[in-house]
Motif scaffolding. Structure first.
Motif, PDB file in Angstrom:
ATOM      1  N   GLN A 130      15.570   3.260   4.358  1.00  0.00           N
ATOM      2  CA  GLN A 130      14.753   4.391   4.769  1.00  0.00           C
ATOM      3  C   GLN A 130      15.051   4.673   6.232  1.00  0.00           C
ATOM      4  N   SER A 158       6.075   5.967  -1.540  1.00  0.00           N
ATOM      5  CA  SER A 158       6.675   4.674  -1.880  1.00  0.00           C
ATOM      6  C   SER A 158       7.284   4.682  -3.278  1.00  0.00           C
ATOM      7  N   GLY A 169       3.164   8.006   1.577  1.00  0.00           N
ATOM      8  CA  GLY A 169       3.748   7.184   2.630  1.00  0.00           C
ATOM      9  C   GLY A 169       4.681   6.128   2.073  1.00  0.00           C
ATOM     10  N   TYR A 170       5.390   5.473   2.975  1.00  0.00           N
ATOM     11  CA  TYR A 170       6.378   4.475   2.590  1.00  0.00           C
ATOM     12  C   TYR A 170       5.828   3.052   2.650  1.00  0.00           C
ATOM     13  N   ASP A 171       4.669   2.867   3.260  1.00  0.00           N
ATOM     14  CA  ASP A 171       4.089   1.536   3.462  1.00  0.00           C
ATOM     15  C   ASP A 171       3.114   1.223   2.325  1.00  0.00           C
ATOM     16  N   THR A 172       3.534   0.366   1.392  1.00  0.00           N
ATOM     17  CA  THR A 172       2.687   0.071   0.244  1.00  0.00           C
ATOM     18  C   THR A 172       1.425  -0.707   0.624  1.00  0.00           C
ATOM     19  N   SER A 173       1.444  -1.406   1.753  1.00  0.00           N
ATOM     20  CA  SER A 173       0.245  -2.155   2.155  1.00  0.00           C
ATOM     21  C   SER A 173      -0.924  -1.213   2.419  1.00  0.00           C
ATOM     22  N   LYS A 174      -0.620   0.007   2.814  1.00  0.00           N
ATOM     23  CA  LYS A 174      -1.677   0.986   3.086  1.00  0.00           C
ATOM     24  C   LYS A 174      -2.187   1.638   1.803  1.00  0.00           C
ATOM     25  N   GLN A 175      -1.552   1.328   0.701  1.00  0.00           N
ATOM     26  CA  GLN A 175      -1.957   1.918  -0.570  1.00  0.00           C
ATOM     27  C   GLN A 175      -2.901   1.015  -1.356  1.00  0.00           C
TER      28      GLN A 175
END
Length: 596
Positions: A110, A174, A523-529
């Motif tokens: 990315q 993501s 978004g690209y950050d799965t932790s925020k999902q």
């Protein structure tokens, strides 16, 4: 943010393979298996592992209905696990390590709002032409006509040079990685002119809803290449294709041509009834079909190994909001979940190859620990079989049993029809079991079966009260599974599906399932999902818009006594692979499997 490929085709084979098509817009996500290791060298050297045949099975379609356009329906072996062997994808997901293992790609990254893929050098198509970025670009521009899901999030794909490709995001997600890496690559030499038309059309502002867009899509679907094509280690021998079987032979310039061991891959044609005797006779080394309990036992009696890996799907009870208004009360849905033994409902047909979900979060249990905040997992109600608790919920909702033993309220007894696909024998068995148990509990259920090609459109058009549809899907991102009850068989269905309102109230407050499904992939950050996924899981668990009955496990027979050895031992992480990243294909590609 939906496309036509989100809808579930009414075939048994597609039901069982579920998530193998990563072109499925919002119901796809990112994940792939690491190499399983090289084949163990024998005393005579690695060359002794080369040669021999691997035998599998799949219900492919013959010409003239069958063809070589792998964007269109009825392509020969289209949608099968075996397409990876000839129209290989850029990478495959390792479910155990949660990382991608690269195939036709060498690496990917990315870079801001761009996803950049570097391709392997030196690969050649079976016609001798070099594999380049042009093939990838062509694959995805034609893929836009075929509703590849990545186009919900990008606006262009372009070749940087011969070995580098750039995808540009307009909506960061993501999901993008899987939607890019897990589609079979097709040759520019075959589809290039169609790709040019598609690129010119879309960059010029064209849309699929216009007459010009529909005409271009029809041109794509009607296109019939003269021959199959391959960038993988094998290619289809067209002279071998019969109603009984086909053979793939080596593609010497293709991906992993130096790693694969077998000289031939033989695929026998047929569904479960046709493949079962071939497995029993030792003609098939590995099969993915859904085998009933008696057949499963017969395989074991023959000494075959049975791999019971995850499929991440199964049947669920869906409720029509309009046609069964009494079931709008969540207490009745909760009572139904506890009023019949969902564990037994699966074991009737599959034995240990089915299990009732314990988290009831709307997506497969194995994904819950990674996606639901740790402090909230314990809040999920398992809805274990408990007739007493179910009875109390019915009483709390104002229902009492009449002299006929059926719950009633205001003089109206609870009575519903349960609509199921009669040609899905396992689902039919579960429907019969649930109907009998609910009748005994005190909710009158009349089961009605119809073939899936009739039952599914009826379900999509809200012509049912209670019906069976699938829950869950073989995708490592839970949003893909959650799309199913809230969109696929609900608001995105042709006639509104079960018409479940997507704005609901639960103990955590108000929730709009439609908007939070988008939050869960932004978004690209799965932790925020994890926060939006946790909120959906808690709300789903309380409201039970659908009731998952059981999660199906595969029961794949492996014959390691005739032609094929090298299978990993039971318990190896390779067997946790989702169906879209099939463990056998991974072990064929990396050279783990070899001749006896």
């Amino acid at each position: 943010m939906t496309d036509s490929n989100l809808r579930y085709a009414p075939t048994r084979r597609r039901l069982l393979r579920d998530a193998t098509l990563t072109s499925l817009g919002l119901i796809a996500a990112a994940c792939t298996p690491a190499p399983s290791g090289a084949p163990s060298a024998s005393p005579g050297g690695a060359s002794s592992t080369k040669g021999g045949e691997f035998h599998g099975g799949w219900p492919y379609v013959l010409a003239p209905q069958g063809h070589w356009n792998y964007y269109a329906t009825n392509a020969i072996l289209g949608g099968s696990i075996y397409t990876d062997l000839f129209i290989s994808s850029l990478a495959v997901y390792n479910w155990a390590s949660a990382k991608y293992d690269y195939w036709a790609a060498e690496s990917a990254k990315q870079n801001g709002d761009n996803y950049e893929v570097k391709l392997r050098s030196g690969l050649k198509w079976d016609d001798g032409k070099p594999f380049t970025a042009k093939d990838v670009v062509t694959t995805y521009w034609v893929g836009r006509l075929a509703s590849y899901g990545i186009w919900n999030f990008i606006d262009k794909v372009e070749a940087i040079d011969d070995l580098n490709v750039r995808f540009h995001y307009t909506k960061p997600t993501s999901l993008g990685e899987r939607l890019i890496l897990r589609n079979g690559i097709k040759p520019d030499s075959v589809f290039g002119s169609l790709a040019k038309k598609a690129q010119d059309f879309y960059t010029g502002g064209g849309t699929n809803s216009t007459d010009a867009g529909k005409a271009l899509i029809k041109e794509m679907n009607d296109f019939r290449p003269t021959n199959p094509y391959s960038i993988g280690p094998y290619k289809i021998d067209t002279a071998s294709v019969t109603a009984a079987q086909l053979t793939m032979v080596r593609n010497t310039g293709g991906l992993f041509a130096d790693k694969v061991n077998f000289d031939k891959i033989v695929i026998y044609q047929g569904e479960t009834a046709e493949i079962t005797p071939l497995v029993l006779n030792g003609d098939v080394d590995y099969a993915t079909h859904g085998f009933p309990l008696a057949t499963d036992k017969a395989f074991q009696d023959k000494g075959y190994r049975i791999v019971r890996g995850p499929i991440f799907t199964g049947p669920a009870l869906y409720f029509s909001w309009d046609n069964a208004p009494e079931l709008q009360d969540k207490r009745l849905r909760q009572a139904i979940a506890m009023a019949f033994n969902r564990e037994e409902a699966g074991k009737i047909f599959y034995g240990t190859s089915a299990r009732a979900p314990k988290y009831m979060a709307g997506f497969p249990d194995s994904l819950v620990p990674n996606w639901v905040n740790s402090g909230d997992v314990s809040k999920l109600n398992a809805y274990a079989f408990d007739v007493s608790k179910a009875d109390q919920l019915m009483k709390d909702a104002g229902y009492a049993k009449g002299g006929d033993g059926i719950y009633a309220k205001g003089g109206k007894a609870l009575s519903f029809e349960l609509y199921f696909p009669s040609d899905f024998q396992d689902w039919a068995a579960a429907a019969t079991y649930a109907s009998d148990a609910l009748n005994k509990f005190g909710i009158k259920i009349t089961p009605r079966g119809a073939i899936r090609s009739t039952q599914l459109p009826d379900m999509n058009n809200d012509k049912f009260q209670i019906g069976l549809n699938p829950w869950g899907i073989g995708n490592p991102h839970p949003q893909a599974s959650l799309v199913r009850p809230f969109r696929e068989f609900n608001k995105d269905a042709t006639g509104g599906g079960m018409k479940y309102p997507l704005t609901q109230t639960y103990s955590g407050g108000s929730i709009n399932f439609d908007t939070i499904l988008d939050d869960a992939i932004t978004g690209y950050d799965t932790s925020k999902q994890k926060d939006p996924i946790t909120k959906i899981a808690l709300a789903f668990n309380e409201l039970l818009p659908i009731i998952p009955i059981y999660e199906r496990l595969n029961n794949n027979p492996i014959n390691d006594k005739v032609r094929v050895t090298g299978w990993k031992p039971d318990g190896d992480p390779i067997y946790t692979q989702g169906g879209g990243d099939n463990f056998t294909i991974v072990m064929l590609m990396d050279g783990t499997l070899r001749k006896i």
